[in-house]
Design a protein around this motif. Structure first.
Motif, short mmCIF file in Angstrom:
data_model
loop_
_atom_site.label_atom_id
_atom_site.label_comp_id
_atom_site.label_asym_id
_atom_site.label_seq_id
_atom_site.Cartn_x
_atom_site.Cartn_y
_atom_site.Cartn_z
N GLY A 56 -2.67 -2.79 -3.65
CA GLY A 56 -2.43 -1.64 -3.07
C GLY A 56 -1.02 -0.71 -3.51
N SER A 57 -0.34 -1.30 -4.27
CA SER A 57 0.99 -0.62 -4.95
C SER A 57 0.59 0.26 -5.74
CB SER A 57 1.66 -1.61 -5.31
OG SER A 57 2.16 -2.70 -4.38
N ILE A 58 1.22 1.46 -6.01
CA ILE A 58 1.24 2.37 -7.05
C ILE A 58 2.02 1.97 -8.20
CG2 ILE A 58 1.44 4.91 -7.65
CD1 ILE A 58 1.25 5.61 -4.55
N TYR A 86 -4.81 -2.20 -7.89
CA TYR A 86 -3.42 -1.44 -8.02
C TYR A 86 -4.04 0.10 -8.33
CZ TYR A 86 -1.16 -6.00 -8.39
OH TYR A 86 -0.68 -7.17 -8.13
N THR A 87 -3.18 1.39 -8.02
CA THR A 87 -3.43 2.40 -8.53
C THR A 87 -2.43 2.54 -9.62
OG1 THR A 87 -3.72 3.68 -6.26
CG2 THR A 87 -3.13 4.79 -7.99
N PRO A 122 0.78 -1.31 -0.06
CA PRO A 122 0.07 0.03 0.01
C PRO A 122 0.95 1.37 0.00
CG PRO A 122 -0.91 -1.66 1.58
CD PRO A 122 0.38 -2.28 1.02
N GLY A 123 0.62 2.13 -0.76
CA GLY A 123 1.47 3.31 -1.09
C GLY A 123 2.78 3.29 -1.44
N ILE A 124 3.09 2.07 -1.91
CA ILE A 124 4.64 2.04 -2.27
C ILE A 124 4.69 2.01 -3.97
CG2 ILE A 124 6.74 0.32 -2.53
CD1 ILE A 124 5.95 -0.43 0.09
N VAL A 125 5.64 2.65 -4.49
CA VAL A 125 5.54 3.31 -5.98
C VAL A 125 6.48 2.16 -6.41
CG1 VAL A 125 6.40 4.57 -7.86
CG2 VAL A 125 5.43 5.72 -5.94
#
Length: 318
Positions: free
Chosen positions: A268-270, A287-288, A200-203
């Protein structure tokens, strides 16, 4: 003589030019280009040292004074393996569940604690002892650790030369062949058991690149292989997957790439990627998804964080 980490990394394909005095500074720097092994290098001292080695680059390590000590294995090489988790930093006794002590002279971990024997007051000493090399690829080998480091360094070079190992390390042909096969098996095992990255939130940046290689490194029988991979922008953890299955070269369709992404990138990864059509459904997979159109720009002018520049450096290293 060499920075704070005295392990030498020498490129045998440049060394002769250095000794003959016809190498430029850039080529000299390539002799110590591996940041994992050498932090700082005095170029003049490297040149002087090479002149003493009779064209044998693998003689350099024993000639570094700091590496010469009374141990059978230069401790710098052992500590290099320990820093990279090849050897353990601590071992726990399976009986006492307490950390063991390390005997540096014998490269062994031992317990040695006293414990009560049954219901009596008699105390006995725990006899648990294990080799420092147990379970690692130094187990059951009589080769010095520094030679193994130099072998691996040569093995990962672009141009492998079997005769260099035999001539410079004084290994037998069988030993060289066995260790090359072993390194290949370790690499294959790593490819098949890579842990997932991101979260989550990791590019995470993803991309594919195209390799053309000569079959068995010779002749004109070429095999084209696509390599797919991803890398965390900050943590730099990555995965690599050759798009092959047996002798079949896989395509880059969504049916091929999306299952790989779901296996190696946590939900949840970017995810940053180019505009390849196979990635279009990533937003529906948890994913984002951020897209950069490489036909127009390589960095989004409105949001510079949308790019895949880190993967370009990954391909360069590969």
């Amino acid at each position: 003589m060499v920075g704070s980490t005295p392990l030498s990394v020498l490129n045998p394909f440049i060394i002769k030019k250095v000794i003959n005095g016809c190498a430029n500074e850039m080529e000299v720097r390539k002799l110590a280009s591996d940041d994992l092994l050498i932090e700082t290098v005095n170029l003049a001292q490297v040149k002087d040292l090479l002149k003493l080695c009779n064209f044998n680059c693998y003689d350099v390590e024993p000639k570094i004074p700091h590496s010469m000590n009374s141990c059978k294995e230069p401790e710098e090489a052992i500590e290099f393996f320990r820093r990279h988790s090849v050897l353990p930093s601590e071992v726990y006794c399976p009986d006492c569940q307490e950390p063991c002590k390390f005997r540096k002279d014998k490269h062994q971990w031992y317990c040695g604690r006293y414990k009560k024997y049954g219901k009596t007051k008699k105390r006995v000493q725990c006899s648990f002892c294990v080799s420092d090399y147990k379970g690692s690829f130094l187990d059951n080998t009589h080769l010095p650790a520094w030679q193994i480091i130099l072998f691996i360094n040569h093995w990962i070079q672009k141009f492998w030369n079997h005769d260099v190992i035999i001539t410079c390390l004084k290994w037998s042909s069988k030993t060289s062949v066995d260790w090359r096969s072993f390194c290949s098996e370790v690499t294959l095992s790593w490819l098949q058991n890579q842990p997932p990255i991101g979260g989550p939130g990791i590019v995470v940046e993803i991309d594919e690149t195209f390799f053309v290689r000569a079959k068995y490194d010779r002749g004109r029988d070429l095999r084209d292989v696509w390599l797919f991979g991803g890398i965390e922008r900050v943590g730099k953890r990555f995965f690599l997957v050759p798009l092959v299955k047996g002798n079949q070269v896989l395509d880059r369709s969504a049916a091929t790439l999306v299952p790989i992404i779901k296996k190696f990138i946590r939900p949840g990864s970017i995810v940053n990627s180019d505009g390849w059509a196979a990635y279009r459904q990533l937003a529906d997979e948890g994913y984002t998804h951020r897209v950069i159109n490489h036909k127009e720009v390589f960095v989004d002018p409105d949001d510079p964080t949308i790019n895949t520049q880190t993967t370009e450096r990954l391909w360069r290293d590969v």
